[in-house]
Design an enzyme around this catalytic site. Sequence first.
Site, PDB file in Angstrom:
ATOM      1  N   TYR A  54       0.845  -1.192   0.000  1.00 59.20           N
ATOM      2  CA  TYR A  54       0.000   0.000   0.000  1.00 59.20           C
ATOM      3  C   TYR A  54       0.884   1.247   0.000  1.00 59.20           C
ATOM      4  CZ  TYR A  54      -3.982  -3.092   1.046  1.00 59.20           C
ATOM      5  OH  TYR A  54      -4.946  -4.080   1.004  1.00 59.20           O
ATOM      6  N   ASN A 300     -20.530   5.189   7.245  1.00 58.86           N
ATOM      7  CA  ASN A 300     -20.420   3.741   7.036  1.00 58.86           C
ATOM      8  C   ASN A 300     -20.481   2.961   8.351  1.00 58.86           C
ATOM      9  OD1 ASN A 300     -20.129   4.586   4.438  1.00 58.86           O
ATOM     10  ND2 ASN A 300     -17.985   4.034   4.233  1.00 58.86           N
TER      11      ASN A 300
HETATM   12  P1  NDP Z   1     -14.768   0.233  -0.395  1.00 62.40           P
HETATM   13  O1  NDP Z   1     -15.248  -0.626  -1.502  1.00 62.40           O
HETATM   14  O2  NDP Z   1     -15.711   0.480   0.725  1.00 62.40           O
HETATM   15  O3  NDP Z   1     -14.294   1.614  -1.031  1.00 62.40           O
HETATM   16  C1  NDP Z   1     -13.908   2.672  -0.190  1.00 62.40           C
HETATM   17  C2  NDP Z   1     -13.903   3.968  -0.990  1.00 62.40           C
HETATM   18  O4  NDP Z   1     -15.233   4.305  -1.405  1.00 62.40           O
HETATM   19  C3  NDP Z   1     -13.444   5.126  -0.124  1.00 62.40           C
HETATM   20  O5  NDP Z   1     -12.046   5.245  -0.071  1.00 62.40           O
HETATM   21  C4  NDP Z   1     -14.129   6.302  -0.800  1.00 62.40           C
HETATM   22  O6  NDP Z   1     -13.382   6.632  -1.970  1.00 62.40           O
HETATM   23  C5  NDP Z   1     -15.476   5.698  -1.191  1.00 62.40           C
HETATM   24  N1  NDP Z   1     -16.476   5.809  -0.113  1.00 62.40           N
HETATM   25  C6  NDP Z   1     -16.512   5.091   1.049  1.00 62.40           C
HETATM   26  N2  NDP Z   1     -17.576   5.424   1.793  1.00 62.40           N
HETATM   27  C7  NDP Z   1     -18.240   6.349   1.091  1.00 62.40           C
HETATM   28  C8  NDP Z   1     -19.440   7.069   1.338  1.00 62.40           C
HETATM   29  N3  NDP Z   1     -20.153   6.856   2.447  1.00 62.40           N
HETATM   30  N4  NDP Z   1     -19.863   7.962   0.411  1.00 62.40           N
HETATM   31  C9  NDP Z   1     -19.158   8.167  -0.733  1.00 62.40           C
HETATM   32  N5  NDP Z   1     -18.001   7.517  -1.030  1.00 62.40           N
HETATM   33  C10 NDP Z   1     -17.555   6.603  -0.116  1.00 62.40           C
HETATM   34  O7  NDP Z   1     -13.483  -0.384   0.295  1.00 62.40           O
HETATM   35  P2  NDP Z   1     -11.951  -0.449  -0.203  1.00 62.40           P
HETATM   36  O8  NDP Z   1     -11.872  -0.831  -1.624  1.00 62.40           O
HETATM   37  O9  NDP Z   1     -11.259   0.788   0.236  1.00 62.40           O
HETATM   38  O10 NDP Z   1     -11.444  -1.678   0.666  1.00 62.40           O
HETATM   39  C11 NDP Z   1     -11.414  -1.573   2.096  1.00 62.40           C
HETATM   40  C12 NDP Z   1     -10.100  -2.124   2.608  1.00 62.40           C
HETATM   41  O11 NDP Z   1      -9.983  -3.489   2.230  1.00 62.40           O
HETATM   42  C13 NDP Z   1      -8.826  -1.462   2.050  1.00 62.40           C
HETATM   43  O12 NDP Z   1      -8.483  -0.278   2.711  1.00 62.40           O
HETATM   44  C14 NDP Z   1      -7.804  -2.555   2.316  1.00 62.40           C
HETATM   45  O13 NDP Z   1      -7.410  -2.539   3.669  1.00 62.40           O
HETATM   46  C15 NDP Z   1      -8.616  -3.819   2.041  1.00 62.40           C
HETATM   47  N6  NDP Z   1      -8.393  -4.287   0.646  1.00 62.40           N
HETATM   48  C16 NDP Z   1      -7.750  -5.496   0.494  1.00 62.40           C
HETATM   49  C17 NDP Z   1      -7.487  -5.997  -0.737  1.00 62.40           C
HETATM   50  C18 NDP Z   1      -6.799  -7.302  -0.871  1.00 62.40           C
HETATM   51  O14 NDP Z   1      -6.387  -7.679  -1.990  1.00 62.40           O
HETATM   52  N7  NDP Z   1      -6.625  -8.048   0.201  1.00 62.40           N
HETATM   53  C19 NDP Z   1      -7.871  -5.256  -1.993  1.00 62.40           C
HETATM   54  C20 NDP Z   1      -8.571  -4.024  -1.715  1.00 62.40           C
HETATM   55  C21 NDP Z   1      -8.821  -3.578  -0.442  1.00 62.40           C
HETATM   56  P3  NDP Z   1     -13.366   8.089  -2.650  1.00 62.40           P
HETATM   57  O15 NDP Z   1     -13.838   9.084  -1.657  1.00 62.40           O
HETATM   58  O16 NDP Z   1     -11.960   8.271  -3.050  1.00 62.40           O
HETATM   59  O17 NDP Z   1     -14.270   7.979  -3.835  1.00 62.40           O
END
Ligand code: NDP
Length: 327
Positions: A54, A300
């Site tokens: 990351y 959330n």
């Molecule tokens: P989500 O699918 O929940 O996406 C999160 C993103 O969505 C935020 O960064 C933000 O992005 C947007 N968002 C979140 N809440 C809201 C809201 N209420 N209103 C509007 N936009 C919102 O989760 P992630 O993809 O971030 O995954 C979560 C965690 O899982 C990661 O941080 C990581 O630790 C883990 N992960 C692990 C992986 C693996 O391969 N093992 C791969 C991916 C993630 P923005 O504001 O920029 O639009």
Amino acid sequence: MHYRQLGPSGLKISALSFGAWVTFGKQIGDAVATKLLHTAYDAGVNFFDNAEAYADGQAELVMGTILKKSGWRRSSYLVSSKVYFGWEDDKPNQSGLSRKHVVDACHDALRRLQVDYLDLYYCHRPDPSVPIYETARAMHDLIVQGKVLYWGTSEWSATELREAHRVCAAHDLHAPVVEQPQYNLFHRARVEKEYGPLYKSPGLGTTIWSPLASGILTGKYTSGVPKNSRLDAPGMEWLRDMILNDPAAKAKIAAVPRLAAIADGLGTSLPKLAIAWCLKNPHVSSVILGASRVEQLQENLGALAVVDQLTPAVMRQLNAIAKPVAT
Ligand code: NDP
């Protein structure tokens, strides 16, 4: 906050956890990262997810500094790292699941996170070039040395997980207890079908990622890519192309307004509804939230209160919309 048992282990993990991908050390400044981590902790979140890859190690550095300054007792939270993708150059042994990289990456994560041990240490992807015994043995040794408490995998197939358990049983090694798969209304086959028999035997905890499908399940991409969103962020072109150019993804985006209408009818928001839907699955140990703003995280975290509104009738409505376009 509710706490769930992490698969076959004795560990209690918060049903909602918080991760650093894309945001820490990259999309957001350290002041926002600090507020986010404190907001999560104050709400009872006890698991913070991270990985060597990351922001090429920066996400762990930022999280480590915040943890250090927080004064929180080490016993009050869980922190993870993941090994596989590497964070330095592309030299041999700077990525993958060889004993060398598993051990090097653990030491790097401990240094960056400023902790004495990792609670969870994941193999971020399978590595077919390394015998599973070598990786399992390296994980076992790190556990025996007290540098890792539990190990797990991310996006391993059920066949790979079964093989890991067979090898661990044959050699009396600590076995993996947790898998970190993607799971959301639009991405569900692995968690719901492929892993099915594993939950009972040998037992499998899941810390699931992208509960909002990178933001698609907030409704923010229904009419294009808004400024300052993840798909607009520098370095995320690959994800934007993958999502916007994929016909299956277009069908998902088109289904979002119908899901939002159900949220509306329940008097809640789509992000809360989508996260609550993940929590409804008893095989999900923890839903890892991601957020680039404190208000997003606060919203959330409210998903816990929506779970009881997901009656069988509501679940049927949601599934009728999401299942036909889900992978
Ligand atoms: P989500 O699918 O929940 O996406 C999160 C993103 O969505 C935020 O960064 C933000 O992005 C947007 N968002 C979140 N809440 C809201 C809201 N209420 N209103 C509007 N936009 C919102 O989760 P992630 O993809 O971030 O995954 C979560 C965690 O899982 C990661 O941080 C990581 O630790 C883990 N992960 C692990 C992986 C693996 O391969 N093992 C791969 C991916 C993630 P923005 O504001 O920029 O639009």
